[in-house]
Write an enzyme that holds these catalytic residues in place. Structure first.
Site, PDB file in Angstrom:
ATOM      1  N   ASP A  35       0.879  -1.306  -0.111  1.00 58.66           N
ATOM      2  CA  ASP A  35      -0.092   0.210   0.084  1.00 58.66           C
ATOM      3  C   ASP A  35       0.974   1.307  -0.026  1.00 58.66           C
ATOM      4  O   ASP A  35       0.462   2.267  -0.646  1.00 58.66           O
ATOM      5  CB  ASP A  35      -0.890   0.020   1.317  1.00 58.66           C
ATOM      6  CG  ASP A  35      -2.028  -0.755   1.072  1.00 58.66           C
ATOM      7  OD1 ASP A  35      -2.062  -1.593   0.060  1.00 58.66           O
ATOM      8  OD2 ASP A  35      -2.828  -1.094   2.224  1.00 58.66           O
ATOM      9  N   ASP A  39       0.802   4.335  -2.645  1.00 61.73           N
ATOM     10  CA  ASP A  39       0.630   5.781  -2.246  1.00 61.73           C
ATOM     11  C   ASP A  39       1.627   6.721  -2.661  1.00 61.73           C
ATOM     12  O   ASP A  39       1.488   7.676  -3.214  1.00 61.73           O
ATOM     13  CB  ASP A  39       0.420   5.792  -0.688  1.00 61.73           C
ATOM     14  CG  ASP A  39      -0.681   5.258  -0.042  1.00 61.73           C
ATOM     15  OD1 ASP A  39      -1.657   5.012  -1.003  1.00 61.73           O
ATOM     16  OD2 ASP A  39      -0.673   4.996   1.111  1.00 61.73           O
ATOM     17  N   SER A  84     -36.702  -2.114 -10.857  1.00 65.39           N
ATOM     18  CA  SER A  84     -36.528  -3.061  -9.619  1.00 65.39           C
ATOM     19  C   SER A  84     -36.863  -4.419  -9.947  1.00 65.39           C
ATOM     20  O   SER A  84     -37.402  -4.826 -11.397  1.00 65.39           O
ATOM     21  CB  SER A  84     -37.138  -2.612  -8.591  1.00 65.39           C
ATOM     22  OG  SER A  84     -38.604  -2.121  -8.724  1.00 65.39           O
ATOM     23  N   LYS A 120     -28.052 -11.721  -5.016  1.00 64.00           N
ATOM     24  CA  LYS A 120     -28.638 -10.376  -4.993  1.00 64.00           C
ATOM     25  C   LYS A 120     -27.720  -9.655  -3.822  1.00 64.00           C
ATOM     26  O   LYS A 120     -28.052  -9.862  -2.764  1.00 64.00           O
ATOM     27  CB  LYS A 120     -30.084 -10.675  -4.643  1.00 64.00           C
ATOM     28  CG  LYS A 120     -30.581  -8.953  -4.485  1.00 64.00           C
ATOM     29  CD  LYS A 120     -32.112  -9.307  -4.667  1.00 64.00           C
ATOM     30  CE  LYS A 120     -32.979  -8.053  -4.683  1.00 64.00           C
ATOM     31  NZ  LYS A 120     -32.610  -6.938  -3.959  1.00 64.00           N
ATOM     32  N   GLU A 177     -24.113  -2.749  -8.434  1.00 64.28           N
ATOM     33  CA  GLU A 177     -24.368  -2.550  -7.197  1.00 64.28           C
ATOM     34  C   GLU A 177     -23.103  -2.193  -6.515  1.00 64.28           C
ATOM     35  O   GLU A 177     -22.066  -3.053  -6.625  1.00 64.28           O
ATOM     36  CB  GLU A 177     -24.952  -3.953  -6.514  1.00 64.28           C
ATOM     37  CG  GLU A 177     -25.618  -3.958  -5.246  1.00 64.28           C
ATOM     38  CD  GLU A 177     -26.977  -3.458  -5.385  1.00 64.28           C
ATOM     39  OE1 GLU A 177     -27.538  -2.904  -6.526  1.00 64.28           O
ATOM     40  OE2 GLU A 177     -27.738  -3.315  -4.374  1.00 64.28           O
ATOM     41  N   CYS A 415     -49.850  16.547  22.623  1.00 68.29           N
ATOM     42  CA  CYS A 415     -50.786  17.642  22.994  1.00 68.29           C
ATOM     43  C   CYS A 415     -51.900  17.319  24.012  1.00 68.29           C
ATOM     44  O   CYS A 415     -52.517  18.451  24.286  1.00 68.29           O
ATOM     45  CB  CYS A 415     -51.400  18.232  21.550  1.00 68.29           C
ATOM     46  SG  CYS A 415     -52.549  17.249  21.093  1.00 68.29           S
ATOM     47  N   CYS A 436     -51.981  20.002  17.170  1.00 63.88           N
ATOM     48  CA  CYS A 436     -51.133  18.982  17.866  1.00 63.88           C
ATOM     49  C   CYS A 436     -49.723  19.176  17.064  1.00 63.88           C
ATOM     50  O   CYS A 436     -49.557  18.804  15.894  1.00 63.88           O
ATOM     51  CB  CYS A 436     -51.733  17.577  17.438  1.00 63.88           C
ATOM     52  SG  CYS A 436     -50.449  16.187  18.199  1.00 63.88           S
TER      53      CYS A 436
HETATM   54  S1  IVH Z   1     -30.746  -6.663 -11.772  1.00 68.29           S
HETATM   55  C1  IVH Z   1     -34.099  -4.928 -14.308  1.00 68.29           C
HETATM   56  N1  IVH Z   1     -29.282  -8.071 -10.566  1.00 68.29           N
HETATM   57  O1  IVH Z   1     -31.961  -5.262  -6.544  1.00 68.29           O
HETATM   58  C2  IVH Z   1     -32.914  -5.421 -13.356  1.00 68.29           C
HETATM   59  N2  IVH Z   1     -30.409  -6.153  -9.321  1.00 68.29           N
HETATM   60  O2  IVH Z   1     -34.733  -5.100  -6.517  1.00 68.29           O
HETATM   61  C3  IVH Z   1     -32.932  -4.977 -12.052  1.00 68.29           C
HETATM   62  N3  IVH Z   1     -29.650  -5.799  -7.047  1.00 68.29           N
HETATM   63  O3  IVH Z   1     -32.160  -1.818  -7.829  1.00 68.29           O
HETATM   64  C4  IVH Z   1     -31.712  -5.228 -11.354  1.00 68.29           C
HETATM   65  N4  IVH Z   1     -28.072  -7.829  -6.831  1.00 68.29           N
HETATM   66  O4  IVH Z   1     -30.097  -2.672  -6.710  1.00 68.29           O
HETATM   67  C5  IVH Z   1     -29.996  -6.947 -10.423  1.00 68.29           C
HETATM   68  N5  IVH Z   1     -27.547  -9.268  -9.360  1.00 68.29           N
HETATM   69  C6  IVH Z   1     -28.296  -8.326  -9.444  1.00 68.29           C
HETATM   70  C7  IVH Z   1     -28.402  -7.427  -8.305  1.00 68.29           C
HETATM   71  C8  IVH Z   1     -29.692  -6.623  -8.230  1.00 68.29           C
HETATM   72  C9  IVH Z   1     -28.756  -6.457  -6.256  1.00 68.29           C
HETATM   73  C10 IVH Z   1     -30.347  -4.785  -6.796  1.00 68.29           C
HETATM   74  C11 IVH Z   1     -30.414  -3.517  -7.695  1.00 68.29           C
HETATM   75  C12 IVH Z   1     -31.871  -3.334  -7.932  1.00 68.29           C
HETATM   76  C13 IVH Z   1     -32.721  -4.062  -6.609  1.00 68.29           C
HETATM   77  C14 IVH Z   1     -33.854  -4.482  -7.412  1.00 68.29           C
END
Ligand code: IVH
Length: 676
Positions: A35, A39, A84, A120, A177, A415, A436
């Site tokens: 490290d 640096d 999502s 995920k 992510e 209140c 209130c």
């Molecule tokens: S795919 C349309 N892949 O989960 C595709 N999302 O609930 C949407 N996330 O906002 C995302 N790991 O922040 C995808 N391997 C993964 C993921 C992932 C985490 C999160 C992501 C998203 C949320 C959706």
């Protein structure tokens, strides 16, 4: 050789060297220098750039140490919305997901689908955009449509490439992510402790706090990391035909991809992966809260499309909830925005499902009775993913002899007004209304919140102070606050007071849907507010609407309809609205008659694909204009495609359209179609 040319050569060597070590460290986990040596290289680079300012550039590795602090984040509109995921919990949910896809794609059950199974990650979604191979900007997810510009901060994450190798698509947006590993989290909290600063509750909060720093030098000191999991916009139509291929290609371009990701076959393949990852979850160096399954074929993804805000071709399989027990040290109540009085159990803090929990809502009086909770009891707390923690049971064996039964208050603790109980102990409400203080504060906090009027800098504490000091008593009063008044408050100086007043000013131009949501009509959330705005177009028409007109809308039932009518009938609310408008709050009226009937649009129900390069307009403009005519614009050609627009240098899509005998037009014909 001049000083500058010598410096330029050394600068270029240093840049490559530093990026090389970044890759070894972050991507291959095998640093070849200490490290300290790293640096030293960075210091030398910074010194060179400060001496010869012409050497610094937006993609120099010196960006990794952060740059000048910002006053605020600006906003970035996502070219493609950030979606999502739908959730599944049981094995059957996963099988059902797979069955539905077979049905929608008209494929026999025997034909097993390939999926990509990925952890995920429990961090924060980010979009990073590259133009001609250079990182141009990065944004948070925000509300999915508009996010915050966190470019400076993302550049400090050393595993994020600032520049892509030769051959990268001209326009490329990756999504992924951002997270902090367990090891990074522990180290960070150790540093925080040694500086006598507040500790972070979990890695996700630490990552969120680090990413939302206006001072990117602070972000640079935080151990942030990233895994990329999908594409946003891309200029290269033929980048990949499957999701797995997309990820392979992104890896080749230098993006970190989660190493646990696998191609699996059928729903049973998905479930088997889930079991395997569940077993090693606690050994991983990062938090995951489930598994995401994605249909591998991109053309199939295209044809199944989306429902609401999530794709049909993906599913998040959440890990089951965690349960742990702790002691209820007290029960008290909170007074909400509409006067609802909610009992809350105070707990001996416990760590469950990745967070420390010390308060849990008990919802209402009958819930306390149903669970039979007494103060002093040992209870079982459950937390699943991002769901709020809840008490699921009392452990009667551990009930101490001095446990105390809870008496629900008959007067508002804030209140002193009487508490009215409606419907079998379900809803308790303070009858104090806007006299209130607690209700007033909650109403204002809601009004200024991000999804409402989004008044930056107006935190909960400031609202409490403003109300306690009687500077404001309703939301309209915000707009008559002055810098002189704010500067007097504790914690404010000239500049911060000015900033606050200017963000209040800045909120005056509002969208009608936000303003409606901000007003806090009971049970009118964002999507209802949006529907009301699009249907009625302005506050007067909405205020005149009767119950029948409201109930005829798809999302609105009798209770919400009544809430709306009652809200606008109230004199006090009317005068708040009038004062808001008099203070200069403005919204754009929506011309509701002008919203065209979709049936009447010339391309209604038609699926159009654009391919090749268009000369006279950008692809996204072409897309928008086609959509305005009612067309669905898809990314790949299939049997369902009705029309293919063929620009210059079109590739495989045009060939496929020809094979399938789909109608094709060129740019000139497109323009006359759009102009017709
Ligand atoms: S795919 C349309 N892949 O989960 C595709 N999302 O609930 C949407 N996330 O906002 C995302 N790991 O922040 C995808 N391997 C993964 C993921 C992932 C985490 C999160 C992501 C998203 C949320 C959706």
């Amino acid at each position: 050789m001049s000083d500058l040319s010598a410096a330029r050569i050394r600068h270029s060597t240093l840049c490559s060297e530093i990026e090389h070590h970044n890759r070894l460290y972050y991507r291959q986990d095998s640093p070849s220098i200490s490290d300290y040596e790293y640096d030293q290289l960075m210091q030398e680079l910074l010194a060179l750039e400060s001496k010869f300012s012409e050497l610094s550039s937006a993609n120099s590795p010196s960006q990794r140490v952060g740059s000048l602090p910002l006053d605020e984040f600006s906003q970035i509109t996502h070219e493609k919305p950030m979606l999502s995921l739908s959730n599944g919990f049981t094995d059957d949910d996963i099988r059902e997901f797979d069955r539905r896809l077979h049905k929608e794609l008209g494929q026999p059950d025997e034909r097993l689908f390939n999926y990509v199974a990925e952890p995920k990650l429990d961090g924060l979604a980010v979009s990073i955009y590259y133009q001609d191979g250079v990182l141009k900007h990065a944004a948070t997810r925000g509300d999915g449509k508009v996010g915050e510009d966190i470019t400076q901060n993302v550049k400090t994450i050393r595993s994020v490439p600032l520049r892509l190798p030769e051959g990268a698509p001209e326009r490329l947006e990756v999504r992924g992510e951002i997270f902090i590993s367990h090891a990074g989290f522990e180290a960070l909290n150790k540093t925080q402790a040694s500086l006598e600063k507040k500790l972070f509750v979990n890695p996700r909060n630490a990552a969120a706090g680090s990413l939302r720093q206006l001072d990117s030098k602070i972000t640079a000191s935080r151990p942030l990391d990233i895994f990329v999991y999908s594409l946003g916009v891309i200029s290269d139509d033929d980048f990949a035909t499957t999701h797995s291929q997309t990820l392979d290609k992104l890896a080749e371009l230098g993006f970190p991809i989660c190493p646990l990701l696998e191609k699996v076959v059928g729903s049973e393949g998905c479930l088997d992966y889930f079991t395997r990852i569940s077993k090693i979850r606690s050994d991983l160096d990062y938090e995951i809260d489930g598994i995401v399954y994605k249909l591998d074929r991109l053309d199939w993804q295209q044809s199944v499309g989306f429902i609401a805000k999530a794709p049909r071709w993906a599913l998040a399989h959440k890990f089951p909830a965690q349960e742990k027990s702790t002691v209820v040290t007290n029960i008290d109540v909170q007074v909400g925005r509409t006067g609802a009085i909610t009992p809350v159990a105070r707990l001996a803090p416990l760590f469950v499902g990745g967070v420390t929990v010390s308060n849990v809502t008990l919802h209402n009086q009958s819930e306390i009775q149903r669970l039979g909770i007494r103060i002093g009891d040992t209870v079982i707390v459950r937390r699943a993913g991002d769901v709020i923690p809840q008490i699921v049971a009392v452990n009667l064996e551990k009930r101490p002899p001095d446990s105390v039964e809870y008496q629900f208050p008959t007067r508002c603790p804030e209140c002193g007004s009487e508490v009215a109980i409606q419907g079998e102990g379900i809803i308790a409400r303070c009858s104090g209304g806007l006299s209130c203080g607690a209700q007033v504060k909650q109403a204002i906090k809601h009004f200024v919140s991000r999804k409402a009027m989004d008044i930056d800098g107006m935190g909960d504490k400031i609202v409490d102070i403003l109300v306690d000091q009687k500077l404001i008593k309703n939301v309209a009063d915000l707009y008559s606050l002055s810098v002189d008044q704010v500067v007097e408050l504790e914690g404010f100086a000239e500049k911060s007071a000015l900033n606050l007043i200017s963000s209040i000013e800045g909120s005056k131009q509002a969208e009608l849907s936000r303003l409606l949501y901000a007003l806090g009509i009971p049970q009118v959330g964002e999507s209802t507010a949006e529907q009301l705005a699009n249907t009625f177009g302005n506050l007067d028409s909405l205020g005149r609407a009767n119950i029948d007109a409201l109930e005829s809308l798809p999302d609105i039932g009798p209770i919400v309809a009544e809430n709306i009518v009652r809200f606008f009938a109230d004199q006090n609310n009317q005068s708040v609205i009038q004062t808001l408008l008099d203070s200069g709050v403005e919204y754009r009226r929506i011309d509701v008659d002008e919203l065209p009937d979709p049936e009447s649009l010339p391309l209604n129900g038609k699926t159009v694909v654009l391919t090749g390069t268009l000369q006279s307009l950008s692809r996204s403009d072409a897309k928008k204009r086609l959509q305005a005519l009612g067309a669905k614009v898809a990314g790949s050609v299939s049997k369902k495609t009705d029309l293919v627009v063929v620009g210059a240098d079109a590739g495989s899509k045009a060939l496929k359209a020809q094979e399938l005998g789909i109608e094709m037009i060129d740019e000139v014909e497109l323009i006359s179609l759009l102009d017709a």
